[in-house]
Design an enzyme around this catalytic site. Structure first.
Site, PDB file in Angstrom:
ATOM      1  N   SER A 185      33.515  40.239  38.340  1.00  0.00           N
ATOM      2  CA  SER A 185      34.027  38.871  38.149  1.00  0.00           C
ATOM      3  C   SER A 185      33.963  38.106  39.467  1.00  0.00           C
ATOM      4  O   SER A 185      34.050  38.716  40.540  1.00  0.00           O
ATOM      5  CB  SER A 185      35.486  38.942  37.689  1.00  0.00           C
ATOM      6  OG  SER A 185      36.069  37.658  37.705  1.00  0.00           O
ATOM      7  N   TYR A 211      44.417  41.222  39.497  1.00  0.00           N
ATOM      8  CA  TYR A 211      43.143  41.370  38.767  1.00  0.00           C
ATOM      9  C   TYR A 211      41.974  41.258  39.747  1.00  0.00           C
ATOM     10  O   TYR A 211      41.052  42.086  39.729  1.00  0.00           O
ATOM     11  CB  TYR A 211      43.056  40.272  37.707  1.00  0.00           C
ATOM     12  CG  TYR A 211      41.732  40.170  36.987  1.00  0.00           C
ATOM     13  CD1 TYR A 211      41.404  41.053  35.954  1.00  0.00           C
ATOM     14  CD2 TYR A 211      40.812  39.170  37.315  1.00  0.00           C
ATOM     15  CE1 TYR A 211      40.190  40.941  35.277  1.00  0.00           C
ATOM     16  CE2 TYR A 211      39.595  39.059  36.638  1.00  0.00           C
ATOM     17  CZ  TYR A 211      39.294  39.946  35.627  1.00  0.00           C
ATOM     18  OH  TYR A 211      38.090  39.844  34.949  1.00  0.00           O
TER      19      TYR A 211
HETATM   20  N1  LIG Z   1      36.623  36.356  30.057  1.00  0.00           N
HETATM   21  C1  LIG Z   1      36.438  36.053  31.328  1.00  0.00           C
HETATM   22  O1  LIG Z   1      36.726  34.928  31.793  1.00  0.00           O
HETATM   23  C2  LIG Z   1      35.831  37.066  32.260  1.00  0.00           C
HETATM   24  C3  LIG Z   1      35.340  36.611  33.498  1.00  0.00           C
HETATM   25  C4  LIG Z   1      34.780  37.532  34.386  1.00  0.00           C
HETATM   26  C5  LIG Z   1      34.720  38.868  34.036  1.00  0.00           C
HETATM   27  N2  LIG Z   1      35.215  39.281  32.827  1.00  0.00           N
HETATM   28  C6  LIG Z   1      35.148  40.711  32.539  1.00  0.00           C
HETATM   29  O2  LIG Z   1      34.272  40.927  31.446  1.00  0.00           O
HETATM   30  C7  LIG Z   1      34.674  42.124  30.743  1.00  0.00           C
HETATM   31  C8  LIG Z   1      34.760  41.805  29.260  1.00  0.00           C
HETATM   32  O3  LIG Z   1      35.803  40.864  29.054  1.00  0.00           O
HETATM   33  P1  LIG Z   1      35.844  39.855  27.818  1.00  0.00           P
HETATM   34  O4  LIG Z   1      35.992  38.499  28.392  1.00  0.00           O
HETATM   35  O5  LIG Z   1      34.763  40.151  26.863  1.00  0.00           O
HETATM   36  O6  LIG Z   1      37.275  40.202  27.243  1.00  0.00           O
HETATM   37  P2  LIG Z   1      37.760  40.915  25.904  1.00  0.00           P
HETATM   38  O7  LIG Z   1      37.045  40.376  24.725  1.00  0.00           O
HETATM   39  O8  LIG Z   1      39.243  40.830  25.974  1.00  0.00           O
HETATM   40  O9  LIG Z   1      37.283  42.427  26.123  1.00  0.00           O
HETATM   41  C9  LIG Z   1      37.948  43.323  26.947  1.00  0.00           C
HETATM   42  C10 LIG Z   1      37.797  44.692  26.310  1.00  0.00           C
HETATM   43  O10 LIG Z   1      38.380  45.672  27.179  1.00  0.00           O
HETATM   44  C11 LIG Z   1      38.903  46.668  26.352  1.00  0.00           C
HETATM   45  N3  LIG Z   1      39.912  47.494  27.011  1.00  0.00           N
HETATM   46  C12 LIG Z   1      41.063  47.101  27.604  1.00  0.00           C
HETATM   47  N4  LIG Z   1      41.731  48.171  28.070  1.00  0.00           N
HETATM   48  C13 LIG Z   1      40.976  49.262  27.748  1.00  0.00           C
HETATM   49  C14 LIG Z   1      41.133  50.645  27.951  1.00  0.00           C
HETATM   50  N5  LIG Z   1      42.213  51.167  28.559  1.00  0.00           N
HETATM   51  N6  LIG Z   1      40.160  51.470  27.506  1.00  0.00           N
HETATM   52  C15 LIG Z   1      39.066  50.984  26.873  1.00  0.00           C
HETATM   53  N7  LIG Z   1      38.865  49.679  26.647  1.00  0.00           N
HETATM   54  C16 LIG Z   1      39.814  48.826  27.065  1.00  0.00           C
HETATM   55  C17 LIG Z   1      39.522  45.914  25.190  1.00  0.00           C
HETATM   56  O11 LIG Z   1      39.631  46.806  24.121  1.00  0.00           O
HETATM   57  P3  LIG Z   1      40.738  46.699  22.975  1.00  0.00           P
HETATM   58  O12 LIG Z   1      40.001  45.982  21.890  1.00  0.00           O
HETATM   59  O13 LIG Z   1      41.074  48.115  22.677  1.00  0.00           O
HETATM   60  O14 LIG Z   1      41.905  45.920  23.529  1.00  0.00           O
HETATM   61  C18 LIG Z   1      38.502  44.806  24.971  1.00  0.00           C
HETATM   62  O15 LIG Z   1      37.549  45.176  24.002  1.00  0.00           O
HETATM   63  C19 LIG Z   1      35.995  42.570  31.389  1.00  0.00           C
HETATM   64  O16 LIG Z   1      35.730  43.571  32.337  1.00  0.00           O
HETATM   65  C20 LIG Z   1      36.467  41.312  32.097  1.00  0.00           C
HETATM   66  O17 LIG Z   1      37.300  41.627  33.195  1.00  0.00           O
HETATM   67  C21 LIG Z   1      35.743  38.417  31.930  1.00  0.00           C
END
Ligand SMILES: NC(=O)c1ccc[n+]([C@@H]2O[C@H](COP(=O)([O-])OP(=O)(O)OC[C@H]3O[C@@H](n4cnc5c(N)ncnc54)[C@H](OP(=O)(O)O)[C@@H]3O)[C@@H](O)[C@H]2O)c1
Length: 252
Positions: free
Chosen positions: A145, A158
């Protein structure tokens, strides 16, 4: 192995419920990815996306995986590679944003963020890298990120977890140079997903589909770093050098 046109054929997704991961899989399957292994805490919750990808022509399996359950990671990775054979792409998409306010006052909440985003990523990636070294090819793509590029007052717990994991993947990529295995670090800014639902969008906010396209584009070109949107690379190279007394006053 990648096919003759350079498209990945087998994909392991850790955090299969992630909106960014699912958008990426839709693109990859459209481009002939054929074996998809979706790993999540609750594999049953992935029935919708699994069905959709099967209808698009892929073979899809769901498996249980918890980033915090580090004692199981080596056996988990062995199980996946033994059952499905070579994996062309391992996409690390799990992560938690957590609540900064809570994490500043409650050590266990801060540790939870660090354990999932940093410790969990390191723990599962070491055996994946070992397997890919042995198979002699593959890409490990990790969702880092911009928050990890410089810790901000408003989300430094974070941000610090992402800084740690980002540094790990940079070093891992260097250690794998010449082995046929590539590490691609993806640094999105604010993406409209479940993770950011209800939050005010930051400048240059983007969508899971835009991140997916950048990932697919980066894979095709063998990139080591992907910023989404790409202009964030220049924004962050300026912000990185802003003196701290000024940086901490910026409305970021
Ligand atoms: N959205 C943003 O603005 C953003 C920006 C930069 C980077 N990112 C990064 O991109 C990645 C994907 O995020 P996203 O935006 O697609 O969010 P998201 O839809 O909330 O996906 C996050 C996923 O992480 C899983 N997770 C959380 N804790 C876990 C654990 N202990 N073991 C296994 N899985 C777990 C969740 O699974 P459950 O379904 O079981 O909860 C969920 O499917 C993350 O690493 C996030 O930090 C996001």
């Amino acid at each position: 192995m990648k096919d003759a046109l350079g498209s990945v054929q087998s994909v392991l997704v850790l955090g299969g419920g992630s909106d960014i991961a699912q958008a990426t899989l839709r693109e990859l399957v459209q481009r002939r990815a054929r074996t998809i292994v979706l790993a999540a805490r609750d594999p049953g919750a992935l029935d919708g996306i699994a069905g959709e990808l099967r209808s698009a022509g892929a073979t899809v399996e769901t498996v249980a995986f918890d980033a915090r359950d580090t004692a199981t990671h080596a056996a988990f990775v062995d199980g996946v590679f033994e059952r499905f054979g070579d994996i062309d792409l391992a996409l690390l998409a799990f992560g938690v944003l957590g609540d900064q306010e809570t994490a500043e006052h409650d050590g266990s909440a801060a540790v939870d963020i660090a354990e999932v985003n940093y410790v969990g990523a390191v723990s599962v990636t070491v055996p994946i890298a070992q397997r890919m070294r042995t198979q002699g090819h593959g890409t490990i793509a990790a969702l880092s990120s911009v928050a990890g590029e410089r810790a901000r007052r408003s989300n430094f717990v974070y941000g610090s977890s992402k800084a740690g994991m980002d540094a790990f993947f940079q070093g891992l990529g260097d250690s794998l140079a010449g082995t046929g295995v590539n590490v691609m670090i993806v640094r999105p800014g604010f993406v409209h997903t479940k993770m950011t639902e209800g939050m005010d969008a930051a400048p240059l906010s983007t969508t899971p589909e835009a991140v997916a396209s950048a990932i697919v584009h980066g894979l095709a070109r063998g990139r080591e770093t992907v910023w989404v949107p790409s202009t964030l690379r220049y924004v962050m190279s300026v912000l990185r050098h802003v003196p701290r007394p000024i940086f901490r006053r910026l409305p970021l």
